[in-house]
Design a protein around this motif. Sequence first.
Motif, mmCIF file in Angstrom:
data_model
loop_
_atom_site.group_PDB
_atom_site.id
_atom_site.type_symbol
_atom_site.label_atom_id
_atom_site.label_comp_id
_atom_site.label_asym_id
_atom_site.label_seq_id
_atom_site.Cartn_x
_atom_site.Cartn_y
_atom_site.Cartn_z
ATOM 1 N N LEU A 1 112.865 73.797 40.020
ATOM 2 C CA LEU A 1 112.559 74.481 38.820
ATOM 3 C C LEU A 1 111.224 73.900 38.187
ATOM 4 O O LEU A 1 110.692 72.978 38.638
ATOM 5 C CB LEU A 1 113.756 74.468 37.722
ATOM 6 N N GLY A 2 110.497 74.644 37.277
ATOM 7 C CA GLY A 2 109.564 74.366 36.596
ATOM 8 C C GLY A 2 108.379 74.328 37.548
ATOM 9 O O GLY A 2 107.252 74.005 37.184
ATOM 10 N N LEU A 3 108.370 75.068 38.474
ATOM 11 C CA LEU A 3 107.225 75.466 39.300
ATOM 12 C C LEU A 3 106.649 76.884 38.873
ATOM 13 O O LEU A 3 107.432 77.881 38.497
ATOM 14 C CB LEU A 3 107.570 75.469 40.814
ATOM 15 N N PRO A 4 105.281 77.229 39.229
ATOM 16 C CA PRO A 4 104.731 78.529 39.046
ATOM 17 C C PRO A 4 105.190 79.468 40.324
ATOM 18 O O PRO A 4 104.642 80.683 40.397
ATOM 19 C CB PRO A 4 103.361 78.482 39.232
ATOM 20 N N HIS B 1 109.872 66.781 49.178
ATOM 21 C CA HIS B 1 109.415 68.183 48.788
ATOM 22 C C HIS B 1 109.288 68.422 47.329
ATOM 23 O O HIS B 1 108.015 69.097 46.858
ATOM 24 C CB HIS B 1 110.464 69.206 49.263
ATOM 25 N N THR B 2 110.144 67.883 46.668
ATOM 26 C CA THR B 2 109.773 68.200 45.162
ATOM 27 C C THR B 2 108.622 67.719 44.543
ATOM 28 O O THR B 2 107.956 68.443 43.836
ATOM 29 C CB THR B 2 110.906 67.579 44.226
ATOM 30 N N GLU B 3 108.332 66.691 44.802
ATOM 31 C CA GLU B 3 107.040 65.994 44.383
ATOM 32 C C GLU B 3 105.770 66.662 45.063
ATOM 33 O O GLU B 3 104.662 66.841 44.466
ATOM 34 C CB GLU B 3 106.948 64.319 44.754
ATOM 35 N N PHE B 4 105.933 67.029 46.536
ATOM 36 C CA PHE B 4 104.647 67.399 47.155
ATOM 37 C C PHE B 4 104.551 68.976 46.435
ATOM 38 O O PHE B 4 103.360 69.403 46.336
ATOM 39 C CB PHE B 4 105.093 67.737 48.683
ATOM 40 N N LEU B 5 105.649 69.720 46.330
ATOM 41 C CA LEU B 5 105.169 71.055 45.888
ATOM 42 C C LEU B 5 104.667 70.863 44.114
ATOM 43 O O LEU B 5 103.881 71.753 43.860
ATOM 44 C CB LEU B 5 106.616 71.873 45.626
ATOM 45 N N ALA B 6 105.237 69.997 43.515
ATOM 46 C CA ALA B 6 104.465 69.832 42.320
ATOM 47 C C ALA B 6 103.174 69.444 42.363
ATOM 48 O O ALA B 6 102.307 70.244 41.430
ATOM 49 C CB ALA B 6 105.137 68.695 41.213
ATOM 50 N N PRO C 1 105.368 60.877 65.090
ATOM 51 C CA PRO C 1 104.637 61.009 64.058
ATOM 52 C C PRO C 1 103.318 61.752 64.290
ATOM 53 O O PRO C 1 102.755 62.370 63.316
ATOM 54 C CB PRO C 1 104.234 59.565 63.810
ATOM 55 N N ALA C 2 103.011 62.187 65.448
ATOM 56 C CA ALA C 2 102.028 62.963 65.662
ATOM 57 C C ALA C 2 102.189 64.370 65.121
ATOM 58 O O ALA C 2 101.433 65.161 64.829
ATOM 59 C CB ALA C 2 101.944 63.195 67.345
ATOM 60 N N ASN C 3 103.472 64.617 64.922
ATOM 61 C CA ASN C 3 103.713 65.882 64.100
ATOM 62 C C ASN C 3 103.997 66.200 62.615
ATOM 63 O O ASN C 3 104.374 67.002 62.084
ATOM 64 C CB ASN C 3 105.071 66.687 65.035
ATOM 65 N N ALA C 4 103.815 64.958 62.142
ATOM 66 C CA ALA C 4 103.872 64.850 60.633
ATOM 67 C C ALA C 4 102.761 65.824 59.823
ATOM 68 O O ALA C 4 103.137 66.373 58.734
ATOM 69 C CB ALA C 4 103.620 63.465 60.306
ATOM 70 N N ALA C 5 101.621 65.811 60.231
ATOM 71 C CA ALA C 5 100.452 66.637 59.890
ATOM 72 C C ALA C 5 100.831 68.016 60.027
ATOM 73 O O ALA C 5 100.589 68.842 58.932
ATOM 74 C CB ALA C 5 99.437 66.420 60.398
ATOM 75 N N TYR C 6 101.443 68.516 61.099
ATOM 76 C CA TYR C 6 102.024 69.722 61.369
ATOM 77 C C TYR C 6 103.195 70.359 59.954
ATOM 78 O O TYR C 6 103.134 71.394 59.600
ATOM 79 C CB TYR C 6 102.617 70.053 62.692
ATOM 80 N N VAL C 7 104.104 69.424 59.996
ATOM 81 C CA VAL C 7 105.142 69.630 58.968
ATOM 82 C C VAL C 7 104.336 69.739 57.488
ATOM 83 O O VAL C 7 104.678 70.854 56.823
ATOM 84 C CB VAL C 7 105.980 68.311 58.845
ATOM 85 N N LEU C 8 103.626 68.881 57.200
ATOM 86 C CA LEU C 8 103.075 69.248 55.945
ATOM 87 C C LEU C 8 101.869 70.336 55.923
ATOM 88 O O LEU C 8 101.904 70.991 54.958
ATOM 89 C CB LEU C 8 102.187 67.951 55.655
ATOM 90 N N LYS D 1 111.548 62.202 55.844
ATOM 91 C CA LYS D 1 110.390 61.576 55.050
ATOM 92 C C LYS D 1 109.936 60.245 55.800
ATOM 93 O O LYS D 1 108.849 59.978 55.741
ATOM 94 C CB LYS D 1 110.957 61.235 53.643
ATOM 95 N N GLY D 2 110.791 59.577 56.502
ATOM 96 C CA GLY D 2 110.521 58.322 57.039
ATOM 97 C C GLY D 2 109.250 58.342 58.268
ATOM 98 O O GLY D 2 108.273 57.718 58.075
ATOM 99 N N ILE D 3 109.393 59.723 58.975
ATOM 100 C CA ILE D 3 108.325 59.695 60.057
ATOM 101 C C ILE D 3 107.154 60.139 59.418
ATOM 102 O O ILE D 3 105.959 59.867 60.112
ATOM 103 C CB ILE D 3 108.751 60.648 61.211
ATOM 104 N N ILE D 4 107.047 60.909 58.451
ATOM 105 C CA ILE D 4 105.717 61.168 57.693
ATOM 106 C C ILE D 4 105.115 60.418 57.190
ATOM 107 O O ILE D 4 103.687 60.009 57.208
ATOM 108 C CB ILE D 4 105.984 62.345 56.519
ATOM 109 N N ASN D 5 105.920 59.203 56.587
ATOM 110 C CA ASN D 5 105.267 58.205 55.779
ATOM 111 C C ASN D 5 104.814 57.089 56.944
ATOM 112 O O ASN D 5 103.556 56.612 56.977
ATOM 113 C CB ASN D 5 106.090 57.193 54.975
ATOM 114 N N GLU D 6 105.469 57.117 58.207
ATOM 115 C CA GLU D 6 105.049 56.542 59.276
ATOM 116 C C GLU D 6 103.752 56.877 59.706
ATOM 117 O O GLU D 6 102.882 56.043 60.357
ATOM 118 C CB GLU D 6 105.896 56.389 60.433
ATOM 119 N N ALA D 7 103.490 58.075 59.731
ATOM 120 C CA ALA D 7 102.349 58.571 60.233
ATOM 121 C C ALA D 7 101.170 58.434 59.291
ATOM 122 O O ALA D 7 99.980 58.817 59.673
ATOM 123 C CB ALA D 7 102.399 59.983 60.455
#
Length: 320
Positions: A277-280, A127-132, A82-89, A114-120
């Motif tokens: 789709l639907g992104l700038p 990705h879809t929701e993050f990018l939106a 989980p220490a690398n979750a912030a890196y991924v984001l 997704k699990g380890i990012i949320n665990e952190a």
Amino acid sequence: MSSRPCVAITPGEPAGIGPELVAGLGETFPEARLVAIADPALMENAGATVTPFEPSADPAPGHLEIMPVPLGAPVTPGVLDPANAAYVLETLRIAVDGCLDNRFQAMVTGPVHKGIINEAGQPFSGHTEFLAERTGAAMPVMMLAADTLRVALATTHLPLRAVPDAITDERLCRILRILHNDLARFYGLSRPHILVTGLNPHAGESGHLGHEEIEVITPALERLRGEGLHLSGPLPADTLFTPRHLADAAAVLAMYHDQGLPVLKHVGFGHAVNITLGLPIIRTSVDHGTALDLAGQGVAEPGSLQAAIREAIRMSRAGG
């Protein structure tokens, strides 16, 4: 300044197969500049020879450039931390912002966990929701493509019990307009034929197996046909994915994740592409996960990543 499109690549979960897949790109795409948003040591350990990214440069074709982002902790292939979750984001944020300010013409994402990012402690549904959220897009549309089959989703990462309430007239109309417009923009289809599934078995069977088709889906489709969209449906999902129906279809809109994607992945797993789709901005991705059990062994197949990069390059030239 290079005339080749500049494509940002985020390798995703550092303990998964993403870094080695990106490291293996080598001279695969001389027609584009490929920029890995990643920790340089991670990429070098995965076998990459990297060149520092300079936006105004025109490096020789075939080099993998890098924009450095430091890891939060050392990486052991196959072992989540989980220490690398912030890196991924952070790699995602940099890639998105680079597309928004036109340093990059597209971004391609490797698989995240997704699990380890949320665990952190970092809320992340995909990705879809993050990018939106990052781009301010009101309604992103997830579409996967394999060969000539394209499947978009009316809902994405929701529990199955939440799906019926999420399928509203407004949502369907917005998604179908985006799908129609982006098929025209990126695929040159002036009036794309879109097949729309029902929600219930047998598309509700005239109300005997559910009323969403009668009360929500059909009225939305009729309204959009009045706007000139070429739509068929609601159609039973169990017979829609057959050659007779798909012969002249530009895309299918499925009501939920596991209604449409199992068919798509059966057809194209290993070379399918996930497209938002639907992104700038232009974003494509692999169709697989982190494959922690394969990480660090040099046996992961690069087909989906290569297909995602090809699609990003094509889209950047078609409508970017």
